[in-house]
Scaffold this motif. Structure first.
Motif, PDB file in Angstrom:
ATOM      1  N   ARG A 198     -40.791  76.764  19.908  1.00 47.55           N
ATOM      2  CA  ARG A 198     -41.496  76.097  21.007  1.00 47.55           C
ATOM      3  C   ARG A 198     -40.688  76.172  22.292  1.00 47.55           C
ATOM      4  O   ARG A 198     -41.247  76.346  23.378  1.00 47.55           O
ATOM      5  CB  ARG A 198     -41.803  74.651  20.632  1.00 47.55           C
ATOM      6  CG  ARG A 198     -42.905  74.565  19.590  1.00 47.55           C
ATOM      7  CD  ARG A 198     -43.045  73.224  18.918  1.00 47.55           C
ATOM      8  NE  ARG A 198     -43.108  72.074  19.795  1.00 47.55           N
ATOM      9  CZ  ARG A 198     -42.640  70.871  19.448  1.00 47.55           C
ATOM     10  NH1 ARG A 198     -42.076  70.673  18.262  1.00 47.55           N
ATOM     11  NH2 ARG A 198     -42.733  69.859  20.278  1.00 47.55           N
ATOM     12  N   LEU A 199     -39.363  76.048  22.188  1.00 45.04           N
ATOM     13  CA  LEU A 199     -38.519  76.155  23.382  1.00 45.04           C
ATOM     14  C   LEU A 199     -38.530  77.574  23.951  1.00 45.04           C
ATOM     15  O   LEU A 199     -38.485  77.757  25.174  1.00 45.04           O
ATOM     16  CB  LEU A 199     -37.092  75.695  23.074  1.00 45.04           C
ATOM     17  CG  LEU A 199     -36.935  74.197  22.798  1.00 45.04           C
ATOM     18  CD1 LEU A 199     -35.514  73.876  22.358  1.00 45.04           C
ATOM     19  CD2 LEU A 199     -37.339  73.371  24.006  1.00 45.04           C
ATOM     20  N   ALA A 200     -38.603  78.573  23.077  1.00 48.49           N
ATOM     21  CA  ALA A 200     -38.720  79.963  23.552  1.00 48.49           C
ATOM     22  C   ALA A 200     -40.046  80.147  24.282  1.00 48.49           C
ATOM     23  O   ALA A 200     -40.110  80.852  25.311  1.00 48.49           O
ATOM     24  CB  ALA A 200     -38.604  80.936  22.380  1.00 48.49           C
ATOM     25  N   CYS A 247     -43.410  69.997  26.779  1.00 54.94           N
ATOM     26  CA  CYS A 247     -43.003  70.555  25.492  1.00 54.94           C
ATOM     27  C   CYS A 247     -41.498  70.363  25.267  1.00 54.94           C
ATOM     28  O   CYS A 247     -41.072  69.975  24.178  1.00 54.94           O
ATOM     29  CB  CYS A 247     -43.397  72.027  25.427  1.00 54.94           C
ATOM     30  SG  CYS A 247     -43.129  72.795  23.827  1.00 54.94           S
ATOM     31  N   ARG A 248     -40.709  70.613  26.284  1.00 54.46           N
ATOM     32  CA  ARG A 248     -39.262  70.419  26.159  1.00 54.46           C
ATOM     33  C   ARG A 248     -38.922  68.951  25.894  1.00 54.46           C
ATOM     34  O   ARG A 248     -38.059  68.639  25.067  1.00 54.46           O
ATOM     35  CB  ARG A 248     -38.547  70.911  27.410  1.00 54.46           C
ATOM     36  CG  ARG A 248     -38.475  72.414  27.508  1.00 54.46           C
ATOM     37  CD  ARG A 248     -37.858  72.886  28.792  1.00 54.46           C
ATOM     38  NE  ARG A 248     -37.738  74.334  28.809  1.00 54.46           N
ATOM     39  CZ  ARG A 248     -37.659  75.059  29.910  1.00 54.46           C
ATOM     40  NH1 ARG A 248     -37.664  74.466  31.099  1.00 54.46           N
ATOM     41  NH2 ARG A 248     -37.545  76.366  29.845  1.00 54.46           N
ATOM     42  N   HIS A 249     -39.602  68.061  26.601  1.00 50.68           N
ATOM     43  CA  HIS A 249     -39.359  66.635  26.373  1.00 50.68           C
ATOM     44  C   HIS A 249     -39.763  66.232  24.958  1.00 50.68           C
ATOM     45  O   HIS A 249     -39.083  65.404  24.330  1.00 50.68           O
ATOM     46  CB  HIS A 249     -40.121  65.795  27.389  1.00 50.68           C
ATOM     47  CG  HIS A 249     -39.569  65.879  28.776  1.00 50.68           C
ATOM     48  ND1 HIS A 249     -40.262  65.456  29.880  1.00 50.68           N
ATOM     49  CD2 HIS A 249     -38.393  66.351  29.255  1.00 50.68           C
ATOM     50  CE1 HIS A 249     -39.547  65.654  30.967  1.00 50.68           C
ATOM     51  NE2 HIS A 249     -38.404  66.194  30.615  1.00 50.68           N
ATOM     52  N   ALA A 250     -40.849  66.807  24.451  1.00 53.13           N
ATOM     53  CA  ALA A 250     -41.299  66.497  23.095  1.00 53.13           C
ATOM     54  C   ALA A 250     -40.270  66.924  22.057  1.00 53.13           C
ATOM     55  O   ALA A 250     -39.988  66.189  21.104  1.00 53.13           O
ATOM     56  CB  ALA A 250     -42.643  67.160  22.815  1.00 53.13           C
ATOM     57  N   VAL A 251     -39.699  68.103  22.236  1.00 48.82           N
ATOM     58  CA  VAL A 251     -38.677  68.587  21.299  1.00 48.82           C
ATOM     59  C   VAL A 251     -37.456  67.669  21.337  1.00 48.82           C
ATOM     60  O   VAL A 251     -36.928  67.278  20.290  1.00 48.82           O
ATOM     61  CB  VAL A 251     -38.292  70.054  21.611  1.00 48.82           C
ATOM     62  CG1 VAL A 251     -37.045  70.476  20.846  1.00 48.82           C
ATOM     63  CG2 VAL A 251     -39.455  70.983  21.287  1.00 48.82           C
TER      64      VAL A 251
END
Length: 187
Positions: A45-47, A150-154
């Protein structure tokens, strides 16, 4: 001795009554192997976030190979929907209905997964439907909103694991999470 001949149930008022094993609802010890798949999905997801950021930075130009790769990854995110990660986290962290903090944090993670899928669907539509193509500014805003959320979710998922299971993580599992958080912070 016959079970019926017992005078009373010595566990009648026990909070563990009806449970075979007190830790049956969650993993007692979380090892590195238990986190590998979850952290691997988070890295994927980060990629995807990095690719979204790159596309947003290049607007108004759109490079076909990057956009095609991004669309395929978004489609994969929509198809997975986060259900596997949600189930894994619940099995690992949820101590039962009497654990309101864990339930609240896991509900928050589920909500973020639903929001990610919705944003991915909007981006797929924006990038594939010619008649609904947004302006480059709008598309850039959509992309930035997606990768930021998305980054915050991870990060939230990783911090939730540490908060709810920090005392049950083996040193190797703790190292996996520490490395993943460091990678996320560097992004």
């Amino acid at each position: 001795m016959d079970h019926d001949s017992l005078e009373g149930d010595p566990f009648q008022n026990s909070p563990f009554r009806g449970r075979v094993v007190p830790f049956a609802r969650r993993w007692h010890v979380i090892q590195e192997i238990d986190l590998i798949r979850l952290v691997g999905g988070q890295r994927g997801r980060l990629a995807l976030c990095e690719l979204a950021e790159h596309i947003a930075d290049d607007l108004p130009q759109q490079r076909e190979p990057e956009t095609t790769t991004f669309l395929a990854a978004l489609d994969g995110l929509v198809m997975r929907g986060g259900a596997d990660e949600d189930a894994c986290l619940a099995a690992m962290l949820l101590g039962g209905p009497d654990d309101p903090l864990a339930q609240t944090l896991l509900d928050h993670i589920r909500t973020r997964h639903v929001a990610e899928v919705a944003a991915a669907r909007e981006l797929i539509a924006a990038l594939t439907e010619a008649d609904a193509a947004p302006s480059p500014e709008t598309l850039g805003h959509m992309l930035r909103g997606f990768f930021t959320a998305c980054r915050h979710a991870v990060d939230f998922e990783q911090l939730t694991i540490i908060a709810l299971a920090g005392h049950r993580l083996t040193p190797d599992a703790r190292a996996v999470l520490a490395d993943a958080l460091a990678e996320s912070a560097a992004a």
